[in-house]
Design an enzyme around this catalytic site. Sequence first.
Site, PDB file in Angstrom:
ATOM      1  N   ARG A 271      -0.587   8.488   1.952  1.00 47.70           N
ATOM      2  CA  ARG A 271      -1.987   8.880   1.818  1.00 47.70           C
ATOM      3  C   ARG A 271      -2.213  10.386   1.857  1.00 47.70           C
ATOM      4  NH1 ARG A 271      -5.237   4.844   5.460  1.00 47.70           N
ATOM      5  NH2 ARG A 271      -4.603   3.325   3.890  1.00 47.70           N
TER       6      ARG A 271
ATOM      7  N   HIS B  48      -8.768   9.411   3.311  1.00 49.60           N
ATOM      8  CA  HIS B  48      -8.373   8.339   2.389  1.00 49.60           C
ATOM      9  C   HIS B  48      -8.598   8.842   0.969  1.00 49.60           C
ATOM     10  CE1 HIS B  48      -7.938   4.495   0.436  1.00 49.60           C
ATOM     11  NE2 HIS B  48      -7.619   3.937   1.570  1.00 49.60           N
TER      12      HIS B  48
ATOM     13  N   GLU C 225       0.851  -1.195   0.000  1.00 50.33           N
ATOM     14  CA  GLU C 225       0.000   0.000   0.000  1.00 50.33           C
ATOM     15  C   GLU C 225       0.885   1.243   0.000  1.00 50.33           C
ATOM     16  OE1 GLU C 225      -3.461  -0.197   2.746  1.00 50.33           O
ATOM     17  OE2 GLU C 225      -2.865  -2.273   2.993  1.00 50.33           O
TER      18      GLU C 225
ATOM     19  N   HIS D   6     -11.216   9.320   7.046  1.00 57.94           N
ATOM     20  CA  HIS D   6     -10.971   7.884   7.167  1.00 57.94           C
ATOM     21  C   HIS D   6     -10.455   7.497   8.543  1.00 57.94           C
ATOM     22  CE1 HIS D   6      -9.926   3.865   5.839  1.00 57.94           C
ATOM     23  NE2 HIS D   6      -8.649   4.042   6.161  1.00 57.94           N
TER      24      HIS D   6
ATOM     25  N   ARG E 281      -0.707   8.499   9.313  1.00 54.23           N
ATOM     26  CA  ARG E 281      -0.522   7.054   9.541  1.00 54.23           C
ATOM     27  C   ARG E 281      -0.142   6.330   8.249  1.00 54.23           C
ATOM     28  NH1 ARG E 281      -4.272   2.515   9.102  1.00 54.23           N
ATOM     29  NH2 ARG E 281      -5.736   4.035   8.301  1.00 54.23           N
TER      30      ARG E 281
END
Length: 519
Positions: A288, A241, A116, A349, A384
Amino acid sequence: MINTDYLVIGSGIAGLTFSVKIAEKFPNRNVIIVTKANEDESNTKYAQGGVAVVLDKEKDSFKKHIKDTLIAGDGLCNEEVVKMVVEEGPKRLEELLLWGANFDVDAGGEFDLGKEGGHSEYRVVHHKDITGYEIERALLKRAHQLPNITILPHHFAIDLVTNHHIVNDTSEKLSCYGAYVFDQKTDNIFTIKANSTLLASGGIGCVYGHTTNPIIATGDGIAMAYRAKAKIKDMEFVQFHPTALYEAKGESSFLISEAVRGFGAYLRNKSGYRFMLDYHEQAELASRDIVSQSIDSELKKSGETHVYLDCTHLDMNAFKNHFPNIYNKCLKHHIKIETDWIPVVPASHYLCGGIEVNKKGKTSISNLFACGECSRTGLHGANRLASNSLLEALVYAHNIFKYHSENDYEVANVIIPDWNDEGTTIPKEHILIQHNLKQMQALMRDYVGIVRSNKRLKQAIKHLDLIYNEVEELYKESKISTSLCELRNMVNVSHLIVKQSLERTENKGGYFNIDNVDK
Ligand code: FAD
Ligand code: SIN
């Protein structure tokens, strides 16, 4: 009043993991889990991508996972915490396997590791694209096997019981003695007195109307802890997100996992241009915060409502095997991934901040612990890294368990007054709750979104003050209802986000304020 050894608020990965461990260790002690919806309803249940754990020792290493986490956190992570969490990962995953959770393996029997945004290696352990569902299933199954765990679904924790509630309390130290709980089926409010209380109440996504989170994510634990005067930190770092499914008719909440980009999907604008190449060398696999901010910038330039995720060049059999849930959900929306691009837009998110805890999960209030998304451990810093949240919850649930195994609690000898709802009446003006909720969500979206400014933040405070006053008035005169309590909590949380945003004078990770650009 009910007495228990351990009170756990929330039945997601954090609450269940701690409960299972402590109940196994002390079979003669009781654990009560209160949870405000069905027992499995949680952010955990919807987790798609997986759990980031270093397993491939040839290509990957703790050092690389630590580095990726630190880069994503943009200089604000606690390095000691990052090292501890990353290095504990494999052991905690091992326990999940023992409790019966299944993760995908390849033809050779090795874990099929996904990738990811922000990860330099393949290290995300997953169960198809419904990893959280599988973890929640396994944990609940184990919890039900333990006779000293009682789960109370549809029970809403209203407020923590602390010294403030105890008549003639003279102690200087702030302590928690349990919580006032609302039985949503009978409308009864009762006290659960506990020797130790764990807040595992999850995130805040619903503060923004457009979110990937389910409706339970209303920041209750953070608001309760704040009202009890616990330390709350890093609330400005709301993670958006990049790829929630865009729906023209309303606020979609369905997530298109970042693992889809890890699998090779491209982000394109309406004219087909792969714009992420202009923003970052890692393109779609930048962290992100960068991808969400880039999409926001594209949308502001073009005036469009969404961008697209293009999977048409990918191996479709492999895609359907890895992402059956996403594939089918898109089909239901008449999007055929083989030929159609998926319309996507950023949505709130995850909250990187929350109730400040130390490495043992202790909050600034005695006998009160916090774990999972409601806590702020220092792992995530300003942003994060994907799939580090389930990992954090597992590691901290273990640390809190370990602390309780090594340090026995003191039984508090206090008399807790019953909940007092004298003078309150059943609210007849539900429209006030609905209206204030919509106003707050619109305010947070328009004034406190991905890109902020001091002017908008200051305006937001003014508007929130008005909403706060109206909601507090309603709260004082009304009998308890879940919707009113949740609204009250979300207003508290919104206030914290705006206030702590104004205090941040430098842009970092997920926090971007146009007035800080030259600093
Ligand atoms: P939750 O799982 O949200 O559980 C909170 C619990 O508290 C719920 O049971 C709720 O009902 C209960 N509760 C809340 N308030 C009260 C109250 N007042 N009284 C009683 N009960 C209450 N992270 C990853 O690491 N990997 C992923 O792949 C991933 N994918 C995600 C996909 C989606 C769509 C979402 C929304 C999140 C994802 N995340 C992922 C983030 C991750 O799922 C969450 O951060 C994590 O599951 C939080 O776990 P938790 O136990 O802290 O909270
Ligand atoms: C996702 O699958 O994109 C979500 C992963 C995460 O939030 O960590």
